[in-house]
Design an enzyme around this catalytic site. Sequence first.
Site, PDB file in Angstrom:
ATOM      1  N   MET A 105      77.376  55.788 106.096  1.00  0.00           N
ATOM      2  CA  MET A 105      76.279  56.508 105.864  1.00  0.00           C
ATOM      3  C   MET A 105      76.719  57.190 104.309  1.00  0.00           C
ATOM      4  O   MET A 105      77.225  58.254 105.322  1.00  0.00           O
ATOM      5  CB  MET A 105      74.896  57.064 106.318  1.00  0.00           C
ATOM      6  CG  MET A 105      73.893  57.363 106.080  1.00  0.00           C
ATOM      7  SD  MET A 105      72.379  57.552 106.916  1.00  0.00           S
ATOM      8  CE  MET A 105      73.078  59.220 107.730  1.00  0.00           C
ATOM      9  N   ASP A 113      77.237  47.176 100.544  1.00  0.00           N
ATOM     10  CA  ASP A 113      76.896  46.231 100.379  1.00  0.00           C
ATOM     11  C   ASP A 113      77.491  44.885 100.445  1.00  0.00           C
ATOM     12  O   ASP A 113      77.083  44.014  98.916  1.00  0.00           O
ATOM     13  CB  ASP A 113      75.732  46.333  98.758  1.00  0.00           C
ATOM     14  CG  ASP A 113      74.495  47.354  99.812  1.00  0.00           C
ATOM     15  OD1 ASP A 113      74.305  48.122 100.593  1.00  0.00           O
ATOM     16  OD2 ASP A 113      74.251  47.784  98.413  1.00  0.00           O
TER      17      ASP A 113
END
EC number: 2.7.11.1
Length: 704
Positions: free
Chosen positions: A109, A174
Amino acid sequence: MMGPKANAAAAGDLPEYAEVDPTGRYGRYNDVLGKGASKTVYRAFDEYQGMEVAWNQVKLHDFLQSPEDLERLYCEIHLLKTLKHRNIMKFYTSWVDVSRRNINFITEMFTSGTLRQYRQKHMRVNIWAVKHWCRQILSGLLYLHSHDPPIIHRDLKCDNIFVNGNQGEVKIGDLGLAAILRKSHAVHCVGTPEFMAPEVYEEEYNELVDIYSFGMCVLEMVTFEYPYSECTHPVQIYKKVISGTKPEALYKVKDPMVRQFVEKCLATASRRLSARELLKDPFLQVDDLVFCPGDGDYSLMNYLRQPYLEHAYSNVSMMSNGLSESIDEDTPTEDRWDCEDDDIKADGIDLFNGHEDEPLGNVDITIKGRKSEDGSIFLRLRIADNDGHVRNIYFPFDIEADTALSVATEMVAELDITDHEVTRIAEMIDGEVSALVPDWRPGPGIEESQDTTYCHNCGSNVSSCGSLYAYMSSAARGCQCAELHGRFEEITFQANGEQTDLQDSGGSSDDGGGQTQHVKDQEAVHSNGFVQMGRRGPRDQFCFSSFQEQSCSPRHYEYDTSLQAKGFDMKHEVKMAKYKARKMAHLRRAIHPSLDFDNLNGERRMKSSLNKLQSFHIGKNHNFRIPTCERSPGARDAEEDPDIFNLAYHSRHPDPGAQRARHCEVDAQSSPDLMFTARSYYTGAQLPTNLPRTKSVTLNAVDA
């Protein structure tokens, strides 16, 4: 010590997991970090490592048509967790939730968010930071594409590139939609339309589609615009991409090197470069350049501390501030290669021109060129600010003898343009000349300029602006390149102001029936004996003095009203001056009118009292000649008097930081006729055959 009941109460206050992975290691909260069309990112926690992670959940919907497709996709995304690279987001694990038809994968993250968010948050970014990001992104793509079979991302965009802000790291993320290219080509049309290459729509592509998307990312980084933002429907984007039409944002990129680099990425598939080749592109090559010492791998380069430009700038300043008694006096100057933080902020090449406290795009610089029938090149550089002040600079460019860097350096030295604009102007000149002459090869950059041959006769310490005194001296009698100095013709005006009538202002009479015009609201600027008297009235007044500071009496300015009866026409003055400039530029060896000496190629002598020293300047509403100076009694021979040469030099080479005062503050607004004349000069409009003789208001110097 807490008992079991206290622990249970504390545990009851903690938020419960909304979902847990099959192993029980990762727990997902309901906090949404980001959401897209088919993917939602939640905050999650790794109980084994004790750190927060990102829980990515992708809705499959119609992606899976059969159990075989499900098994294939599961194997492919399971392989992604083996990727280990510093510019690829860490991929911890993944699994397929068959019952909910979801793909879940856990990644690291980032608190700084995506590159798009980070870029919009920090508007002031140097070009070297953009290059640093580009190298990191390409390094990650090279790692993906080097696998056998290659891994293609298929949805690369700034929203899928994440930033570790405290270290300046960018990582490709992603990868949930990435695919292992098991065959020679992929056969699925997946991605974001604005970033999809033309071959993706044809469902016949390879890993080079990521390079196309990377080019769109660079375009978004430098323009803050989403590609094809001018389109309102995906069908419009599809038609433009298939037809090869580039997004309008590409044509807003003013830096030719950035634009050329983006165009390489957006080229057709057969001509598109790979990630490995782009990493070797000159635009990203920084190893051979000189950087300031810093903690990171990529530091900001301080161009002005290189010897080539350090000498040029220091010599102009030396002669302009009066720090030396003679122009040819040697001043020791170290070749400084070290950098200070303040120098970086002041002298760094800023991708978006301006200071930190100024709005973005405070100064707009554009260039336009024209190629005549005989092959000569004429360029116009336009510098405009938010206040409406516009500077049009016209100059010829010799493709055989000139380089963009030498012309840009000369322009900066002579016209008092901000010094850190040297490379920007040079790149713009290279780009425009390349458009006019397809086979033109850009000249050496700053990092290569030190090895180039340079004229030491007319260039003081290899300064491209040259030295008038050195040129006029006997040591430079055989010098030819000095004839190029003074090639620039400048017109300064107010872009959006109140219109005035040139002829009416030119024929207006002075107060008192032609008596001496008294100077009001005078602003005197003393610089090495050059005294300019500016006033907020219908006329501008000048006088020259020797290097000893002298007082200029208002009686020095007396207008000859006899010209008014002859119908003094300012338009003819402008046309005549522009005609002379065009004629000299056509010969490619133009000498500026302000340095018009008698018999320059022969004896190089100057007449007494500098009768031939002229300066054409567009003031408020009038054009006139600068009055001649009273020759000092001690100066018997103008050729031997260095002060006279200093005076001549200052008439052409202004002091950095005092250009406005030296060129006269323009408070009144320009006439449309004047702007039309400037435009006519650039576009090559034909001038009248019979031009009247140039008229000028005579300013007779009267002893006090």
